[in-house]
Design a protein around this motif. Structure first.
Motif, PDB file in Angstrom:
ATOM      1  N   ALA A  69       1.562   3.957  -3.105  1.00 35.48           N
ATOM      2  CA  ALA A  69       1.356   5.397  -2.932  1.00 35.48           C
ATOM      3  C   ALA A  69       2.620   6.177  -3.299  1.00 35.48           C
ATOM      4  O   ALA A  69       2.538   7.231  -3.947  1.00 35.48           O
ATOM      5  CB  ALA A  69       0.950   5.692  -1.485  1.00 35.48           C
ATOM      6  N   ARG A  70       3.780   5.655  -2.915  1.00 29.17           N
ATOM      7  CA  ARG A  70       5.031   6.336  -3.244  1.00 29.17           C
ATOM      8  C   ARG A  70       5.291   6.329  -4.744  1.00 29.17           C
ATOM      9  O   ARG A  70       5.843   7.296  -5.310  1.00 29.17           O
ATOM     10  CB  ARG A  70       6.214   5.662  -2.529  1.00 29.17           C
TER      11      ARG A  70
ATOM     12  N   ARG B 246       2.507  12.076   3.101  1.00 32.89           N
ATOM     13  CA  ARG B 246       1.216  12.013   2.410  1.00 32.89           C
ATOM     14  C   ARG B 246       0.766  10.575   2.230  1.00 32.89           C
ATOM     15  O   ARG B 246      -0.430  10.274   2.333  1.00 32.89           O
ATOM     16  CB  ARG B 246       1.321  12.695   1.053  1.00 32.89           C
ATOM     17  N   ALA B 247       1.688   9.677   1.957  1.00 30.68           N
ATOM     18  CA  ALA B 247       1.331   8.267   1.800  1.00 30.68           C
ATOM     19  C   ALA B 247       0.749   7.712   3.101  1.00 30.68           C
ATOM     20  O   ALA B 247      -0.250   6.983   3.090  1.00 30.68           O
ATOM     21  CB  ALA B 247       2.557   7.461   1.388  1.00 30.68           C
TER      22      ALA B 247
ATOM     23  N   MET C 244       3.616  10.318  -4.127  1.00 30.70           N
ATOM     24  CA  MET C 244       3.339  10.827  -2.787  1.00 30.70           C
ATOM     25  C   MET C 244       4.591  10.811  -1.920  1.00 30.70           C
ATOM     26  O   MET C 244       5.422   9.899  -2.031  1.00 30.70           O
ATOM     27  CB  MET C 244       2.253   9.976  -2.095  1.00 30.70           C
ATOM     28  N   THR C 245       4.687  11.823  -1.056  1.00 34.08           N
ATOM     29  CA  THR C 245       5.758  11.829  -0.069  1.00 34.08           C
ATOM     30  C   THR C 245       5.424  10.804   1.010  1.00 34.08           C
ATOM     31  O   THR C 245       4.268  10.372   1.136  1.00 34.08           O
ATOM     32  CB  THR C 245       5.897  13.211   0.576  1.00 34.08           C
ATOM     33  N   PRO C 246       6.417  10.386   1.826  1.00 36.59           N
ATOM     34  CA  PRO C 246       6.116   9.432   2.905  1.00 36.59           C
ATOM     35  C   PRO C 246       5.005   9.918   3.834  1.00 36.59           C
ATOM     36  O   PRO C 246       4.161   9.132   4.260  1.00 36.59           O
ATOM     37  CB  PRO C 246       7.454   9.317   3.636  1.00 36.59           C
TER      38      PRO C 246
ATOM     39  N   HIS D  36      -2.798   9.702   3.753  1.00 37.36           N
ATOM     40  CA  HIS D  36      -3.901   9.467   2.820  1.00 37.36           C
ATOM     41  C   HIS D  36      -4.184   7.987   2.551  1.00 37.36           C
ATOM     42  O   HIS D  36      -5.288   7.648   2.109  1.00 37.36           O
ATOM     43  CB  HIS D  36      -3.612  10.164   1.488  1.00 37.36           C
ATOM     44  N   VAL D  37      -3.209   7.128   2.778  1.00 38.40           N
ATOM     45  CA  VAL D  37      -3.382   5.716   2.447  1.00 38.40           C
ATOM     46  C   VAL D  37      -3.355   4.822   3.684  1.00 38.40           C
ATOM     47  O   VAL D  37      -4.268   4.020   3.903  1.00 38.40           O
ATOM     48  CB  VAL D  37      -2.289   5.257   1.448  1.00 38.40           C
TER      49      VAL D  37
ATOM     50  N   GLN E 201       0.842  -1.198   0.000  1.00 38.91           N
ATOM     51  CA  GLN E 201       0.000   0.000   0.000  1.00 38.91           C
ATOM     52  C   GLN E 201       0.879   1.251   0.000  1.00 38.91           C
ATOM     53  O   GLN E 201       0.643   2.193  -0.764  1.00 38.91           O
ATOM     54  CB  GLN E 201      -0.902   0.003   1.238  1.00 38.91           C
ATOM     55  N   THR E 202       1.897   1.249   0.849  1.00 39.26           N
ATOM     56  CA  THR E 202       2.795   2.401   0.930  1.00 39.26           C
ATOM     57  C   THR E 202       3.620   2.523  -0.339  1.00 39.26           C
ATOM     58  O   THR E 202       3.809   3.625  -0.879  1.00 39.26           O
ATOM     59  CB  THR E 202       3.728   2.268   2.151  1.00 39.26           C
ATOM     60  N   ARG E 203       4.115   1.389  -0.842  1.00 45.93           N
ATOM     61  CA  ARG E 203       4.936   1.422  -2.053  1.00 45.93           C
ATOM     62  C   ARG E 203       4.127   1.916  -3.249  1.00 45.93           C
ATOM     63  O   ARG E 203       4.633   2.679  -4.085  1.00 45.93           O
ATOM     64  CB  ARG E 203       5.525   0.042  -2.328  1.00 45.93           C
TER      65      ARG E 203
END
Length: 221
Positions: free
Chosen positions: A125-126, A134-135, A130-132, A138-139, A121-123
């Motif tokens: 978003a990045r 914002r990730a 997205m910045t860390p 928002h996620v 999910q984080t990967r």
């Protein structure tokens, strides 16, 4: 032979005073949750930081909060700190003890919620730029709150009920403390504590129903 004479009028005559105590009970529980959530987020960051010292501090906090009685934690805030010259009021000691307990339980809930969210999910978003921060905001954060929301509700209910332990450190302005003082004046033990139990029940049920409505509104998808 049963000869007790119920005198409900005396109990209901004290209802306004008991409701004032109920407001204090809700205030302490709410403050302990707000502060506890902030501390829990910090402790969760410590646990996941990879730093042994910070992780050790967080793990120790969680272990004490989850594996010792809440009464012990309130006693340590009032009598334990008092032994070192830091004398707190019953209100502050009760708030501190419940907050400590809340933070420990919520930190573990948050950590479990974060662990349940796949790293993809984080990967993803990045990869969208997205910045860390914002990730996470928002996620990850919305999913974490969705998973941890009901345990947070349960902890709020537990915090409300824990306020009754304040009587052990001289707290007499919350619902239980007020009821105890009224009982000492009127000796209408059954009526007063039955009424207090109903008030506690209504408060906790309101929290639970309100939480379900909020969850249905916020977490529809």
């Amino acid at each position: 032979m049963f000869s007790y004479t119920f005198q409900w009028k005396q109990a209901f005559a004290r209802l306004p005073v008991m409701l004032e105590g109920a407001v204090v009970t809700i205030e302490i529980a709410l403050l302990s949750m707000l502060i506890g959530i902030a501390l829990a987020v910090l402790l969760t960051g410590f646990r996941l930081s990879g730093n042994r010292v910070l992780s050790g501090i967080a793990a120790t906090w969680v272990e004490i909060a989850r594996n010792t009685p809440a009464l012990f934690q309130i006693y340590m805030a009032h009598f334990g700190l008092g032994s070192f010259g830091l004398h707190l009021s019953p209100y502050t000691s009760l708030l501190l003890g419940i907050t400590f307990n809340n933070a420990g339980y919520l930190a573990e809930n948050f950590r479990g919620a974060l662990k349940a969210i796949p790293d993809t999910q984080t990967r993803a978003a990045r990869s969208l730029g997205m910045t860390p921060v914002r990730a996470f905001g928002h996620v990850v954060l919305p999913q974490m709150l969705r998973i941890a929301f009901l345990p947070m509700t349960n902890q709020m209910v537990w915090a409300i009920l824990m306020t009754s332990l304040g009587i052990t450190v001289g707290m007499n302005t919350d619902l239980y403390g007020v009821t105890q003082d009224l009982n000492a004046l009127t000796f209408r033990t059954f009526e007063l504590f039955a009424l207090a139990a109903v008030i506690f029940y209504l408060i906790t049920k309101t929290v639970q129903i309100g939480a379900r409505l909020v969850a249905a509104r916020l977490f529809r998808y």
